[in-house]
Scaffold this active site. Structure first.
Site: not given
Length: 360
Positions: A203, A247
């Site tokens: 990511e 997240d």
């Protein structure tokens, strides 16, 4: 590291977020159609959750174990784990072993590939775990397990990314561990909707966030799922009824806001679950005046692992603390700066959301 337009340039942020959301609504969104993914058969788009009673909520939350989450799931992940590192490989293996040990008999697969980065060719691998591969539709819970690469400081300290994103990974593992028997039962009943977990690699950007230096795993998997056949003439991507990304969670007093009009109804359900749990005294160190899930208008668009899926028409809930935690992308993003009651509370809320969505 999600890249955020944030509050500075507010008009641009809201415009970007609303444009994407309205695009989905125009195409149909989760309640009316499939957008660029094409028409989908069946009645999944009219899926309604089943509310839990107060006694069911109390029983469900009692199954969660913060000590297990912390000691068994979280602490093994608090290591340097940037793509290609030994820590990355070990954490990936740890996630797969935890899932394979569950009674629900998950199908655990590895989406491995190589991609060019500012550091040369790097190996990546996403973990894809599906409860019932034969089910038509899938509720996806996702997070990234890699950490951003930073040089170690003069004391030898490495960046371990506790909120970014070891805690989200740990929450997902605790959810499926605590609900293992319920998920096993649901699988045995042959439901049309199942659960899928995605643990993304790559990511983070290696240097500067860009279209090519970020979201390596999510970009690769979205393309793969968009081509991979599933059932009844639809692809694996088309089978996703809702994509929930976690997240930057674990710091005290997070504010989580809705980002997309197309999934506002599901976000309101999270608000309702939090309110009910507060009234039932199921949340610790939790202020009714400062809830986690906010009723404000959409915050604006933040680039993160959901982005490649959103652009292909997948309905998304982006559960991310905004503003970002103060320890974001610093060596202080460690276990010492986490807030255990918040981690436990968020786990309870998400457990209820999961149980209601899947009719557990």
């Amino acid at each position: 590291m999600p890249r955020s337009l944030r509050r500075c340039g507010l008009a641009l942020a809201v415009a970007a977020g609303c444009a994407l959301a309205l695009c989905l609504l125009w195409r149909g969104g989760p309640a009316a159609g499939r957008g660029e993914r094409g028409a989908a058969p069946g009645s999944e788009l009219n899926h309604k959750p089943r509310s839990l009673s107060s006694s069911q909520l109390k029983h469900l939350t009692s199954q969660l174990d913060l000590q297990r989450l912390w000691k068994t799931c979280l602490q093994p992940m608090l290591v340097e784990r940037y793509p290609g590192s030994l820590g990355n490989v070990r954490v990936r293996q740890f996630i797969m072993e935890k899932l394979r040990a569950l009674e629900a008999s998950w199908q655990v697969e590895l989406d491995a590939f190589e991609d060019r980065t500012p550091h040369g060719m790097v190996s990546f691998a996403n973990v894809v775990a599906t409860l019932d591969p034969t089910a038509t539709w899938r509720l996806v819970l996702a997070c990234h397990y890699d950490s951003k690469y930073f040089p170690r400081d003069k004391h030898g300290r490495a960046f371990v990314g506790a909120t970014d994103s070891a805690v989200p990974c740990s929450i997902l593992l605790e959810l499926v561990t605590a609900l293992d028997k319920l998920l096993l039962k649901a699988r045995g009943q042959g439901s049309k909707i199942t659960l899928q977990l995605l643990f993304f690699d790559g990511e983070e950007a290696f240097q500067e966030w860009s279209k090519t230096d970020s979201l390596y795993g999510a970009r690769h998997l979205a393309e793969h799922m968009g081509r991979a056949p599933h059932l009844q003439g639809i692809t694996q991507l088309q089978a996703i009824s809702l994509f929930v990304l976690l997240d930057l969670l674990g710091a005290p007093r997070p504010t989580i806001q809705n980002h997309f009009l197309a999934t506002a109804g599901w976000f309101k359900r999270l608000i309702s679950i939090e309110e009910r749990m507060h009234q039932l005294s199921l949340l610790q160190s939790h202020s009714q005046e400062q809830p986690y899930f906010q009723r404000d208008s959409p915050y604006g668009f933040i680039e993160d692992d959901h982005t490649p899926f959103l652009r292909k028409g997948v309905p998304v809930l982006h559960l991310i603390a905004t503003p970002f935690p103060r320890v974001w992308h610093t060596l202080e993003d460690t276990e010492a700066n986490l807030h255990p009651p918040t981690v436990e509370n968020l786990s309870k809320i998400l457990a209820a959301f999961l149980a209601e969505y899947l009719w557990l």
